[in-house]
Design a protein around this motif. Structure first.
Motif, PDB file in Angstrom:
ATOM      1  N   GLU A  21       0.823  -1.221   0.000  1.00 46.87           N
ATOM      2  CA  GLU A  21       0.000   0.000   0.000  1.00 46.87           C
ATOM      3  C   GLU A  21       0.852   1.263   0.000  1.00 46.87           C
ATOM      4  OE1 GLU A  21      -3.025   2.168   3.141  1.00 46.87           O
ATOM      5  OE2 GLU A  21      -3.070  -0.023   2.988  1.00 46.87           O
ATOM      6  N   TRP A  22       1.986   1.256   0.693  1.00 44.51           N
ATOM      7  CA  TRP A  22       2.787   2.456   0.865  1.00 44.51           C
ATOM      8  C   TRP A  22       3.999   2.548  -0.065  1.00 44.51           C
ATOM      9  CZ3 TRP A  22       1.726   6.736   3.608  1.00 44.51           C
ATOM     10  CH2 TRP A  22       0.617   6.676   4.455  1.00 44.51           C
ATOM     11  N   LYS A  23       4.271   1.505  -0.856  1.00 42.21           N
ATOM     12  CA  LYS A  23       5.511   1.475  -1.638  1.00 42.21           C
ATOM     13  C   LYS A  23       5.644   2.632  -2.631  1.00 42.21           C
ATOM     14  CE  LYS A  23       3.764  -1.623  -5.193  1.00 42.21           C
ATOM     15  NZ  LYS A  23       3.815  -2.966  -5.723  1.00 42.21           N
ATOM     16  N   ASP A  24       4.545   3.129  -3.168  1.00 41.74           N
ATOM     17  CA  ASP A  24       4.609   4.236  -4.127  1.00 41.74           C
ATOM     18  C   ASP A  24       4.386   5.601  -3.478  1.00 41.74           C
ATOM     19  OD1 ASP A  24       5.042   2.460  -6.269  1.00 41.74           O
ATOM     20  OD2 ASP A  24       2.891   2.111  -6.469  1.00 41.74           O
ATOM     21  N   LYS A  25       4.092   5.598  -2.179  1.00 46.54           N
ATOM     22  CA  LYS A  25       3.804   6.851  -1.481  1.00 46.54           C
ATOM     23  C   LYS A  25       4.973   7.330  -0.637  1.00 46.54           C
ATOM     24  CE  LYS A  25      -0.976   5.367  -0.999  1.00 46.54           C
ATOM     25  NZ  LYS A  25      -1.969   4.877  -0.048  1.00 46.54           N
ATOM     26  N   SER A  26       5.792   6.396  -0.158  1.00 46.37           N
ATOM     27  CA  SER A  26       6.884   6.748   0.741  1.00 46.37           C
ATOM     28  C   SER A  26       7.916   5.626   0.721  1.00 46.37           C
ATOM     29  CB  SER A  26       6.339   6.934   2.165  1.00 46.37           C
ATOM     30  OG  SER A  26       7.345   7.407   3.016  1.00 46.37           O
ATOM     31  N   CYS A  27       9.079   5.913   1.230  1.00 48.56           N
ATOM     32  CA  CYS A  27      10.103   4.887   1.379  1.00 48.56           C
ATOM     33  C   CYS A  27       9.693   4.007   2.569  1.00 48.56           C
ATOM     34  CB  CYS A  27      11.451   5.551   1.641  1.00 48.56           C
ATOM     35  SG  CYS A  27      12.793   4.384   1.872  1.00 48.56           S
ATOM     36  N   THR A  28       9.519   2.705   2.323  1.00 47.12           N
ATOM     37  CA  THR A  28       9.060   1.806   3.382  1.00 47.12           C
ATOM     38  C   THR A  28      10.037   0.663   3.576  1.00 47.12           C
ATOM     39  OG1 THR A  28       7.749   0.515   1.812  1.00 47.12           O
ATOM     40  CG2 THR A  28       6.620   2.302   2.975  1.00 47.12           C
ATOM     41  N   PHE A  29      10.033   0.106   4.787  1.00 41.53           N
ATOM     42  CA  PHE A  29      10.936  -0.988   5.126  1.00 41.53           C
ATOM     43  C   PHE A  29      10.297  -1.816   6.225  1.00 41.53           C
ATOM     44  CE2 PHE A  29      14.486  -2.720   7.637  1.00 41.53           C
ATOM     45  CZ  PHE A  29      15.197  -3.367   6.641  1.00 41.53           C
ATOM     46  N   ASN A  30      10.330  -3.125   6.071  1.00 47.78           N
ATOM     47  CA  ASN A  30       9.870  -4.015   7.125  1.00 47.78           C
ATOM     48  C   ASN A  30      11.046  -4.883   7.519  1.00 47.78           C
ATOM     49  OD1 ASN A  30       8.876  -6.643   8.249  1.00 47.78           O
ATOM     50  ND2 ASN A  30       6.944  -5.539   8.183  1.00 47.78           N
ATOM     51  N   ASP A  31      11.513  -4.716   8.736  1.00 49.85           N
ATOM     52  CA  ASP A  31      12.710  -5.423   9.193  1.00 49.85           C
ATOM     53  C   ASP A  31      12.516  -6.930   9.183  1.00 49.85           C
ATOM     54  OD1 ASP A  31      15.398  -5.458  10.338  1.00 49.85           O
ATOM     55  OD2 ASP A  31      14.390  -6.261  12.104  1.00 49.85           O
ATOM     56  N   ASP A  32      11.347  -7.403   9.580  1.00 50.15           N
ATOM     57  CA  ASP A  32      11.094  -8.842   9.602  1.00 50.15           C
ATOM     58  C   ASP A  32      11.145  -9.427   8.196  1.00 50.15           C
ATOM     59  OD1 ASP A  32      10.693  -8.833  12.357  1.00 50.15           O
ATOM     60  OD2 ASP A  32       8.553  -8.431  12.154  1.00 50.15           O
ATOM     61  N   ILE A  33      10.596  -8.741   7.234  1.00 48.16           N
ATOM     62  CA  ILE A  33      10.530  -9.254   5.862  1.00 48.16           C
ATOM     63  C   ILE A  33      11.816  -8.932   5.101  1.00 48.16           C
ATOM     64  CG2 ILE A  33       9.332  -9.066   3.655  1.00 48.16           C
ATOM     65  CD1 ILE A  33       6.797  -8.330   5.290  1.00 48.16           C
ATOM     66  N   GLN A  34      12.150  -7.671   5.000  1.00 49.46           N
ATOM     67  CA  GLN A  34      13.256  -7.243   4.150  1.00 49.46           C
ATOM     68  C   GLN A  34      14.615  -7.309   4.837  1.00 49.46           C
ATOM     69  OE1 GLN A  34      10.932  -3.711   3.603  1.00 49.46           O
ATOM     70  NE2 GLN A  34      11.003  -3.948   1.381  1.00 49.46           N
ATOM     71  N   GLY A  35      14.667  -6.972   6.100  1.00 49.53           N
ATOM     72  CA  GLY A  35      15.944  -6.985   6.818  1.00 49.53           C
ATOM     73  C   GLY A  35      16.493  -8.396   6.982  1.00 49.53           C
ATOM     74  N   THR A  36      15.667  -9.290   7.492  1.00 46.97           N
ATOM     75  CA  THR A  36      16.082 -10.674   7.681  1.00 46.97           C
ATOM     76  C   THR A  36      16.400 -11.327   6.346  1.00 46.97           C
ATOM     77  OG1 THR A  36      14.713 -10.806   9.662  1.00 46.97           O
ATOM     78  CG2 THR A  36      15.411 -12.892   8.694  1.00 46.97           C
ATOM     79  N   ALA A  37      15.591 -11.053   5.335  1.00 45.83           N
ATOM     80  CA  ALA A  37      15.814 -11.640   4.008  1.00 45.83           C
ATOM     81  C   ALA A  37      17.134 -11.181   3.406  1.00 45.83           C
ATOM     82  CB  ALA A  37      14.657 -11.286   3.083  1.00 45.83           C
ATOM     83  N   SER A  38      17.469  -9.913   3.562  1.00 47.29           N
ATOM     84  CA  SER A  38      18.715  -9.413   2.968  1.00 47.29           C
ATOM     85  C   SER A  38      19.936 -10.019   3.652  1.00 47.29           C
ATOM     86  CB  SER A  38      18.769  -7.888   3.005  1.00 47.29           C
ATOM     87  OG  SER A  38      18.730  -7.414   4.328  1.00 47.29           O
ATOM     88  N   VAL A  39      19.870 -10.230   4.952  1.00 46.35           N
ATOM     89  CA  VAL A  39      20.983 -10.864   5.668  1.00 46.35           C
ATOM     90  C   VAL A  39      21.120 -12.324   5.245  1.00 46.35           C
ATOM     91  CG1 VAL A  39      21.803 -11.596   7.941  1.00 46.35           C
ATOM     92  CG2 VAL A  39      20.893  -9.290   7.632  1.00 46.35           C
ATOM     93  N   ALA A  40      19.995 -13.036   5.136  1.00 47.18           N
ATOM     94  CA  ALA A  40      20.031 -14.438   4.719  1.00 47.18           C
ATOM     95  C   ALA A  40      20.574 -14.567   3.296  1.00 47.18           C
ATOM     96  CB  ALA A  40      18.638 -15.050   4.811  1.00 47.18           C
ATOM     97  N   LEU A  41      20.082 -13.736   2.376  1.00 49.19           N
ATOM     98  CA  LEU A  41      20.549 -13.794   0.998  1.00 49.19           C
ATOM     99  C   LEU A  41      22.024 -13.410   0.900  1.00 49.19           C
ATOM    100  CD1 LEU A  41      19.978 -14.275  -1.990  1.00 49.19           C
ATOM    101  CD2 LEU A  41      19.297 -11.864  -2.152  1.00 49.19           C
ATOM    102  N   GLY A  42      22.431 -12.427   1.682  1.00 48.03           N
ATOM    103  CA  GLY A  42      23.845 -12.037   1.684  1.00 48.03           C
ATOM    104  C   GLY A  42      24.754 -13.203   2.062  1.00 48.03           C
ATOM    105  N   GLY A  43      24.346 -13.981   3.059  1.00 52.47           N
ATOM    106  CA  GLY A  43      25.113 -15.160   3.448  1.00 52.47           C
ATOM    107  C   GLY A  43      25.162 -16.198   2.349  1.00 52.47           C
ATOM    108  N   LEU A  44      24.031 -16.408   1.685  1.00 50.66           N
ATOM    109  CA  LEU A  44      23.982 -17.390   0.591  1.00 50.66           C
ATOM    110  C   LEU A  44      24.848 -16.955  -0.587  1.00 50.66           C
ATOM    111  CD1 LEU A  44      20.173 -18.194   0.662  1.00 50.66           C
ATOM    112  CD2 LEU A  44      22.040 -19.713   1.359  1.00 50.66           C
ATOM    113  N   LEU A  45      24.784 -15.683  -0.931  1.00 48.10           N
ATOM    114  CA  LEU A  45      25.596 -15.191  -2.047  1.00 48.10           C
ATOM    115  C   LEU A  45      27.085 -15.237  -1.708  1.00 48.10           C
ATOM    116  CD1 LEU A  45      23.417 -12.190  -3.286  1.00 48.10           C
ATOM    117  CD2 LEU A  45      23.622 -14.472  -4.303  1.00 48.10           C
ATOM    118  N   ALA A  46      27.435 -14.953  -0.467  1.00 47.97           N
ATOM    119  CA  ALA A  46      28.842 -15.026  -0.043  1.00 47.97           C
ATOM    120  C   ALA A  46      29.354 -16.458  -0.097  1.00 47.97           C
ATOM    121  CB  ALA A  46      29.000 -14.447   1.361  1.00 47.97           C
TER     122      ALA A  46
END
Length: 86
Positions: A21-46
């Motif tokens: 709902e907010w992605k086109d209205k403001s900069c949004t971030f969900n730590d549970d969804i995006q933060g955890t996912a980016s750390v997990a993916l970073g480990g896999l890519l490394a």
């Protein structure tokens, strides 16, 4: 105009809905969804340097469908699609 809205602990249904709902209205971030996912993916890519395999060559299994697990699955799927150029 320069505001970051961080969502945390809203539960699956609300968390994904609010990000969408907010992605086109403001900069949004969900730590549970995006933060955890980016750390997990970073480990896999490394780990590619150690295994010699691309992310698309692995098989992944997820247990549960909470915010974090769903976010990790979505980001890994996106990384695989980039790796396979699809």
């Amino acid at each position: 105009d320069d505001v970051l809205i961080q969502f945390e602990d809203f539960g699956n249904l609300n968390a994904f809905r609010l990000l969408d709902e907010w992605k086109d209205k403001s900069c949004t971030f969900n730590d549970d969804i995006q933060g955890t996912a980016s750390v997990a993916l970073g480990g896999l890519l490394a780990s590619e340097r150690l295994t010699g395999k691309h992310i698309s060559e692995h098989t992944f299994m997820f247990l549960g469908a909470g915010e974090a697990g769903t976010g990790i699955a979505q980001l890994i799927a996106y990384a695989i699609s980039l790796d396979m150029k699809v």
